[in-house]
Design an enzyme around this catalytic site. Structure first.
Site, PDB file in Angstrom:
ATOM      1  N   ALA A   1       7.837   3.141  -1.720  1.00 24.60           N
ATOM      2  CA  ALA A   1       7.796   3.871  -1.017  1.00 24.60           C
ATOM      3  C   ALA A   1       7.141   2.570   0.155  1.00 24.60           C
ATOM      4  CB  ALA A   1       6.244   4.551  -0.861  1.00 24.60           C
TER       5      ALA A   1
ATOM      6  N   HIS B   1       7.495   0.155   3.263  1.00 23.25           N
ATOM      7  CA  HIS B   1       7.194   0.418   4.777  1.00 23.25           C
ATOM      8  C   HIS B   1       7.663  -0.424   5.523  1.00 23.25           C
ATOM      9  CE1 HIS B   1       3.346  -1.679   3.664  1.00 23.25           C
ATOM     10  NE2 HIS B   1       2.940  -0.118   2.998  1.00 23.25           N
TER      11      HIS B   1
ATOM     12  N   ILE C   1       0.366  -5.971   8.313  1.00 21.92           N
ATOM     13  CA  ILE C   1       1.353  -5.483   9.476  1.00 21.92           C
ATOM     14  C   ILE C   1       0.341  -4.114   9.560  1.00 21.92           C
ATOM     15  CG2 ILE C   1       3.307  -4.208   9.908  1.00 21.92           C
ATOM     16  CD1 ILE C   1       3.420  -7.690   9.533  1.00 21.92           C
TER      17      ILE C   1
ATOM     18  N   HIS D   1       6.491  -4.533   3.460  1.00 22.38           N
ATOM     19  CA  HIS D   1       6.932  -4.518   2.474  1.00 22.38           C
ATOM     20  C   HIS D   1       8.046  -5.589   2.773  1.00 22.38           C
ATOM     21  CE1 HIS D   1       4.933  -0.674   0.316  1.00 22.38           C
ATOM     22  NE2 HIS D   1       4.715  -2.182  -0.760  1.00 22.38           N
TER      23      HIS D   1
ATOM     24  N   LYS E   1      -2.603  -7.629   2.614  1.00 21.15           N
ATOM     25  CA  LYS E   1      -3.788  -6.867   2.634  1.00 21.15           C
ATOM     26  C   LYS E   1      -4.295  -6.622   1.678  1.00 21.15           C
ATOM     27  CE  LYS E   1      -4.294  -1.904   3.042  1.00 21.15           C
ATOM     28  NZ  LYS E   1      -3.958  -1.703   1.228  1.00 21.15           N
TER      29      LYS E   1
ATOM     30  N   MET F   1       5.425  -1.865  -5.366  1.00 22.85           N
ATOM     31  CA  MET F   1       5.935  -0.836  -6.126  1.00 22.85           C
ATOM     32  C   MET F   1       6.394   0.238  -5.385  1.00 22.85           C
ATOM     33  SD  MET F   1       1.815  -0.461  -8.144  1.00 22.85           S
ATOM     34  CE  MET F   1       0.953   0.791  -7.009  1.00 22.85           C
TER      35      MET F   1
HETATM   36  O1  PAF Z   1       0.171  -3.974  -4.595  1.00 20.74           O
HETATM   37  C1  PAF Z   1       1.111  -4.142  -5.444  1.00 20.74           C
HETATM   38  O2  PAF Z   1       1.758  -3.596  -4.765  1.00 20.74           O
HETATM   39  C2  PAF Z   1       1.213  -3.872  -6.551  1.00 20.74           C
HETATM   40  O3  PAF Z   1      -0.152  -4.128  -6.605  1.00 20.74           O
HETATM   41  C3  PAF Z   1       1.626  -4.936  -7.294  1.00 20.74           C
HETATM   42  C4  PAF Z   1       0.999  -6.733  -7.072  1.00 20.74           C
HETATM   43  C5  PAF Z   1       3.129  -5.562  -6.696  1.00 20.74           C
HETATM   44  C6  PAF Z   1       1.989  -5.463  -9.262  1.00 20.74           C
HETATM   45  O4  PAF Z   1       2.314  -3.834  -9.491  1.00 20.74           O
END
Ligand code: PAF
Length: 279
Positions: A35, A37, A179, A40, A152, A33
């Site tokens: 933002a 860090h 992380i 990700h 997480k 989604m």
């Molecule tokens: O974990 C997330 O960031 C969200 O729940 C996902 C899996 C991208 C679905 O919107």
């Protein structure tokens, strides 16, 4: 490297994936989604070890937020996200609009039971229906060989594994390790909501989780101690602090071979979650 220019449209993404496959590439998807860090970025690097094409989706999915939650204020930093991805192995970004993902008249839902029951669902009953729906769409839009989700959100990972198995979606789901910040706090886009005082308390979550995961007491005693420790550390509420079967998230029994400790606690309006393997 120059920042990637995101695909906005589903048909453009499909053309790209088709061309990559024609070149013999294995395709990986990292749903996010935004933002972004270090957590990700570690998922991007991890999937890059399995695939040649690495697509990162950035979509703040409205269907997984309840009306009272933070959809409007959820951090959105697309330009910075694209900068960060430029120095990773990501080969493409998919950033669709909410209107394209959920066009007028959208009328379909995806409901997962089993691992979706309890824990997060007790607090956020809408959540896994929204996640299940958007992940199903992203997988069908991209048709990757592999998709990766962070541990997480451990319950989310199990829900997605079950969804993919039950709907025969031909994709391998892998989990990426959590992380953490130096004091153990699991990285999360929502950590940016914490005030300095809250941030100091937030670091205790992982310490309490570790004690819970390593406790030799019966689960109910260890869980009560964890709740007490979180309240004493300054958390305003504890949604859950528990030991569960790591495969099913049911209460552990004689058949349980792997256990997971999971915690969710609040600092005012901010909810933090964490989990780890338990003894
Ligand atoms: O974990 C997330 O960031 C969200 O729940 C996902 C899996 C991208 C679905 O919107």
């Amino acid at each position: 490297m120059a920042p990637l220019s995101p695909f906005r449209r589903i048909d453009a993404l499909r053309d790209y994936v088709r061309a990559c496959r024609a070149d013999g590439h294995r395709v990986g998807l990292v749903p996010t989604m935004g933002a972004l860090h270090a957590g990700h970025l570690s998922l991007v690097e991890a999937i890059g070890r399995h695939t040649d094409t690495v697509i990162v989706s950035i979509f703040v999915n409205p269907t997984q937020f309840a009306a009272h939650e933070d959809l409007d204020t959820y951090p959105r930093h697309e330009a910075e996200d694209l900068e960060k991805l430029a120095s990773t192995c990501a080969t493409a970004v998919f950033a669709p609009s909410a209107g394209d993902m959920y066009p007028p008249g959208f009328a379909t839902s995806v409901a997962v039971e089993g691992p979706a029951n309890g824990l997060e669902s007790d607090m956020r009953p809408h959540f896994f229906a929204g996640v299940g729906l958007v992940v199903t769409k992203l997988l069908l839009q991209t048709l990757p060989d592999v998709a990766i989700f962070g541990e997480k959100d451990y319950q989310q990972l199990l829900v997605i594994r079950r969804l993919v198995r039950d709907l025969d979606i031909p994709v391998e789901i892998i989990g990426g390790p959590i992380i953490r910040e130096a004091d153990g706090l699991a990285m999360s886009s929502r950590n940016s909501y914490l005030s300095p005082d809250q941030r100091a308390i937030a670091g205790r979550l992982n310490h309490v989780l570790r004690e819970l995961a390593e406790a030799s007491d019966p689960p109910d005693i260890a869980e009560a101690a964890a709740r007490q420790a979180l309240l004493e550390a300054g958390f305003s509420e504890v949604d859950y602090a528990c030991i569960r079967d790591a495969e099913t998230l049911a209460a552990p029994d004689k058949q349980t071979t792997r256990r997971r400790a999971l915690i969710a606690a609040r600092l005012g309006d901010i909810r933090l979650i964490d989990n780890m393997q338990a003894r």
